[in-house]
Write a protein that holds these residues in place. Structure first.
Motif, PDB file in Angstrom:
ATOM      1  N   ARG A  11      53.888  23.863  89.523  1.00 13.38           N
ATOM      2  CA  ARG A  11      54.346  23.905  88.134  1.00 13.38           C
ATOM      3  C   ARG A  11      55.833  24.188  88.051  1.00 13.38           C
ATOM      4  N   LEU A  12      56.308  25.092  88.893  1.00 11.52           N
ATOM      5  CA  LEU A  12      57.738  25.406  88.900  1.00 11.52           C
ATOM      6  C   LEU A  12      58.556  24.178  89.289  1.00 11.52           C
ATOM      7  N   ALA A  13      58.084  23.446  90.301  1.00 13.59           N
ATOM      8  CA  ALA A  13      58.803  22.245  90.738  1.00 13.59           C
ATOM      9  C   ALA A  13      58.883  21.221  89.613  1.00 13.59           C
ATOM     10  N   VAL A  14      57.777  21.038  88.894  1.00 18.80           N
ATOM     11  CA  VAL A  14      57.763  20.074  87.793  1.00 18.80           C
ATOM     12  C   VAL A  14      58.613  20.568  86.629  1.00 18.80           C
ATOM     13  N   ARG A  15      58.548  21.864  86.346  1.00 20.68           N
ATOM     14  CA  ARG A  15      59.347  22.412  85.245  1.00 20.68           C
ATOM     15  C   ARG A  15      60.838  22.167  85.474  1.00 20.68           C
ATOM     16  N   ARG A  16      61.278  22.373  86.711  1.00 27.31           N
ATOM     17  CA  ARG A  16      62.697  22.160  87.026  1.00 27.31           C
ATOM     18  C   ARG A  16      63.101  20.711  86.803  1.00 27.31           C
ATOM     19  N   VAL A  17      62.236  19.798  87.227  1.00 26.72           N
ATOM     20  CA  VAL A  17      62.555  18.380  87.059  1.00 26.72           C
ATOM     21  C   VAL A  17      62.549  17.994  85.584  1.00 26.72           C
ATOM     22  N   LEU A  18      61.617  18.532  84.815  1.00 22.43           N
ATOM     23  CA  LEU A  18      61.577  18.230  83.381  1.00 22.43           C
ATOM     24  C   LEU A  18      62.826  18.752  82.677  1.00 22.43           C
ATOM     25  N   HIS A  19      63.319  19.912  83.092  1.00 18.47           N
ATOM     26  CA  HIS A  19      64.578  20.414  82.531  1.00 18.47           C
ATOM     27  C   HIS A  19      65.720  19.443  82.835  1.00 18.47           C
ATOM     28  N   ASP A  20      65.762  18.931  84.047  1.00 18.73           N
ATOM     29  CA  ASP A  20      66.796  17.965  84.416  1.00 18.73           C
ATOM     30  C   ASP A  20      66.683  16.696  83.566  1.00 18.73           C
ATOM     31  N   ILE A  21      65.457  16.230  83.372  1.00 18.87           N
ATOM     32  CA  ILE A  21      65.242  15.015  82.578  1.00 18.87           C
ATOM     33  C   ILE A  21      65.685  15.252  81.137  1.00 18.87           C
ATOM     34  N   LEU A  22      65.355  16.412  80.582  1.00 18.27           N
ATOM     35  CA  LEU A  22      65.768  16.728  79.216  1.00 18.27           C
ATOM     36  C   LEU A  22      67.277  16.797  79.095  1.00 18.27           C
ATOM     37  N   ASN A  23      67.930  17.409  80.078  1.00 15.22           N
ATOM     38  CA  ASN A  23      69.398  17.482  80.052  1.00 15.22           C
ATOM     39  C   ASN A  23      70.006  16.087  80.090  1.00 15.22           C
ATOM     40  N   ASP A  24      69.474  15.235  80.969  1.00 11.92           N
ATOM     41  CA  ASP A  24      69.973  13.865  81.040  1.00 11.92           C
ATOM     42  C   ASP A  24      69.727  13.123  79.730  1.00 11.92           C
ATOM     43  N   HIS A  25      68.553  13.352  79.145  1.00 12.69           N
ATOM     44  CA  HIS A  25      68.183  12.694  77.891  1.00 12.69           C
ATOM     45  C   HIS A  25      69.122  13.115  76.763  1.00 12.69           C
ATOM     46  N   HIS A  26      69.391  14.403  76.652  1.00 12.32           N
ATOM     47  CA  HIS A  26      70.267  14.899  75.602  1.00 12.32           C
ATOM     48  C   HIS A  26      71.698  14.416  75.802  1.00 12.32           C
ATOM     49  N   THR A  27      72.136  14.396  77.057  1.00 11.74           N
ATOM     50  CA  THR A  27      73.490  13.934  77.344  1.00 11.74           C
ATOM     51  C   THR A  27      73.673  12.482  76.938  1.00 11.74           C
ATOM     52  N   SER A  28      72.658  11.668  77.203  1.00 11.71           N
ATOM     53  CA  SER A  28      72.759  10.243  76.882  1.00 11.71           C
ATOM     54  C   SER A  28      72.664   9.989  75.382  1.00 11.71           C
ATOM     55  N   CYS A  29      72.020  10.886  74.653  1.00 19.51           N
ATOM     56  CA  CYS A  29      71.817  10.682  73.215  1.00 19.51           C
ATOM     57  C   CYS A  29      72.886  11.330  72.351  1.00 19.51           C
ATOM     58  N   LEU A  30      73.472  12.433  72.806  1.00 25.44           N
ATOM     59  CA  LEU A  30      74.368  13.206  71.961  1.00 25.44           C
ATOM     60  C   LEU A  30      75.664  12.504  71.554  1.00 25.44           C
ATOM     61  N   PRO A  31      76.390  11.817  72.451  1.00 28.18           N
ATOM     62  CA  PRO A  31      77.709  11.321  72.083  1.00 28.18           C
ATOM     63  C   PRO A  31      77.726  10.486  70.809  1.00 28.18           C
ATOM     64  N   GLY A  32      76.811   9.541  70.686  1.00 31.65           N
ATOM     65  CA  GLY A  32      76.790   8.693  69.509  1.00 31.65           C
ATOM     66  C   GLY A  32      76.486   9.483  68.248  1.00 31.65           C
ATOM     67  N   ARG A  33      75.597  10.479  68.347  1.00 31.04           N
ATOM     68  CA  ARG A  33      75.233  11.284  67.191  1.00 31.04           C
ATOM     69  C   ARG A  33      76.418  12.154  66.766  1.00 31.04           C
ATOM     70  N   GLN A  34      77.120  12.716  67.771  1.00 32.74           N
ATOM     71  CA  GLN A  34      78.240  13.579  67.441  1.00 32.74           C
ATOM     72  C   GLN A  34      79.357  12.785  66.779  1.00 32.74           C
ATOM     73  N   ALA A  35      79.478  11.522  67.190  1.00 34.76           N
ATOM     74  CA  ALA A  35      80.515  10.686  66.607  1.00 34.76           C
ATOM     75  C   ALA A  35      80.273  10.476  65.114  1.00 34.76           C
ATOM     76  N   SER A  36      79.025  10.578  64.679  1.00 34.16           N
ATOM     77  CA  SER A  36      78.708  10.366  63.279  1.00 34.16           C
ATOM     78  C   SER A  36      78.954  11.620  62.445  1.00 34.16           C
ATOM     79  N   GLY A  37      79.362  12.712  63.104  1.00 37.04           N
ATOM     80  CA  GLY A  37      79.706  13.921  62.382  1.00 37.04           C
ATOM     81  C   GLY A  37      78.614  14.956  62.318  1.00 37.04           C
ATOM     82  N   GLU A  38      77.465  14.704  62.952  1.00 37.40           N
ATOM     83  CA  GLU A  38      76.385  15.679  62.937  1.00 37.40           C
ATOM     84  C   GLU A  38      76.707  16.845  63.857  1.00 37.40           C
ATOM     85  N   ARG A  39      76.240  18.022  63.503  1.00 39.87           N
ATOM     86  CA  ARG A  39      76.423  19.190  64.362  1.00 39.87           C
ATOM     87  C   ARG A  39      75.508  19.098  65.567  1.00 39.87           C
ATOM     88  N   PRO A  40      76.017  19.441  66.770  1.00 35.14           N
ATOM     89  CA  PRO A  40      75.215  19.316  67.993  1.00 35.14           C
ATOM     90  C   PRO A  40      73.910  20.101  67.944  1.00 35.14           C
TER      91      PRO A  40
END
Length: 351
Positions: A11-40
């Motif tokens: 479970r710990l091994a999977v949790r760590r990988v899911l955190h990495d996936i979420l970080n990658d997901h947020h990084t890929s999604c945030l720039p365009g949203r921030q450009a529109s003026g939304e708060r992070p």
């Protein structure tokens, strides 16, 4: 009282990988949203949940992985599904695939599906099955818009991969084994590379998860099976315990070295081409062999040579056109690619 140590480890091994996936997901999604003026901070709440799939054969490794994903994903707001591949290589394989689908759905995964593939013959049965499997997994990921697919390869699998690469004499990249993250955009994730096979099996046992033992894994007709049941035990008998761990460490060290050499070759490639893009033999000769051969390999692949069929001996023959030039003729490479020296230039193209 907490979970069994084996269950806690997976479970710990999977949790760590899911955190990495979420970080990658947020990084890929945030720039365009921030450009529109939304708060992070508000944006993060509105991001769509990524879908993570587990590739499950029904064996102990992948069932342990599926159970850990089903447990950890909801806590992190991750959607979790599963896929099983029916290679059609054994009687009743379709029924077993249906059973795996039911088990995955029983864990609460959704979507879940079974995909039947046709296995060819190129590269031998193991390589052909692997190619068909990954092609199917890629298609499933695209169809569902999955952000990642988890694979249940363990430290034992990594050790076997390193030994196979060593036996083939394929160079340091082969010794680097399987990457924790691979595929297009980091699609494939391997959470268990630091865990041994027994940990996964123990986790299934204490959770009463039914597992299927693939008879191919004990069939001496398959190279990896012979290595698993004869080669590695013989090494441990001769060298003592710890061989698997040492081979896994070798994989990581080799990967670090190979990545550095790949980066060097990528930077150096432009400097050894003339104005028309042809490789200049004198400039190639001045490079360290490890860097030069990487450039030659990349050029052969770009010309149409299949990467999986291009071995070290092929590149060594091409390299001799640079380092041991005696007027020799063209070198034939897989994929009907031909390498030859012409007027101080190395020409690599399909013949």
């Amino acid at each position: 009282m907490g979970p069994h140590p084996a269950v806690a480890a997976i479970r710990l091994a999977v949790r760590r990988v899911l955190h990495d996936i979420l970080n990658d997901h947020h990084t890929s999604c945030l720039p365009g949203r921030q450009a529109s003026g939304e708060r992070p901070d508000r944006t993060a709440e509105r991001l769509p949940s990524p879908l993570v799939l587990v590739a499950c054969s029904g064996g102990a490794d992948s069932m342990a992985l599926a159970s850990a994903l089903a447990f950890e994903a909801p806590k992190l707001g991750v959607r979790a599904g599963g896929v099983t591949i029916d290679h059609g290589l054994q009687p009743g394989s379709g029924l077993r695939a249906d059973e795996v689908v039911l088990r995955l759905r029983g864990l609460g995964l959704d979507p879940v599906e079974s995909v039947a593939v046709s296995v060819g013959r190129d590269g031998g049965p193991e390589a052909a099955a692997r190619d068909a499997r990954y092609a199917a997994l890629d298609a499933v990921a695209e169809r569902h818009g999955a952000g990642a697919i988890l694979l249940g390869h363990t430290r034992d699998d990594q050790a076997e991969t390193v030994l196979l690469g060593l036996a083939r004499g394929s160079g340091i990249r082969s010794l680097s084994g399987m990457a924790a993250v691979s595929g297009a955009d980091g699609r494939y994730r391997r959470p268990f590379l630091a865990l041994d096979r027994q940990t996964a099996r123990k986790a299934c046992m204490v959770q009463s998860l039914p597992v299927w033992d693939d008879p191919h894994n004990t069939d001496p007709a398959y190279t990896r099976s012979r290595l698993r049941h004869e080669g590695l035990p013989a090494l441990e008998k001769a060298l003592g315990k710890g061989v698997v761990e040492a081979l896994a460490r070798t994989a990581q060290l080799s990967r670090d070295d190979a990545d550095a050499l790949d980066a060097w070759a990528s930077q150096a490639e432009a400097s050894v081409r003339d104005a028309t893009g042809l490789l200049e033999c004198a400039k190639l000769y001045a490079l360290p062999p490890a860097v030069r051969r990487r450039i030659l390999r990349r050029a052969a692949i770009e010309a149409g040579a299949p990467a999986g069929s291009l071995f070290a001996r092929h590149i060594e023959e091409v390299d001799r056109l640079i380092t041991g030039w005696r007027g020799q003729g063209a070198i034939n490479l897989p994929g009907r690619v031909v390498a030859q020296r012409q007027g101080g230039r190395l020409v690599i193209r399909q013949g």
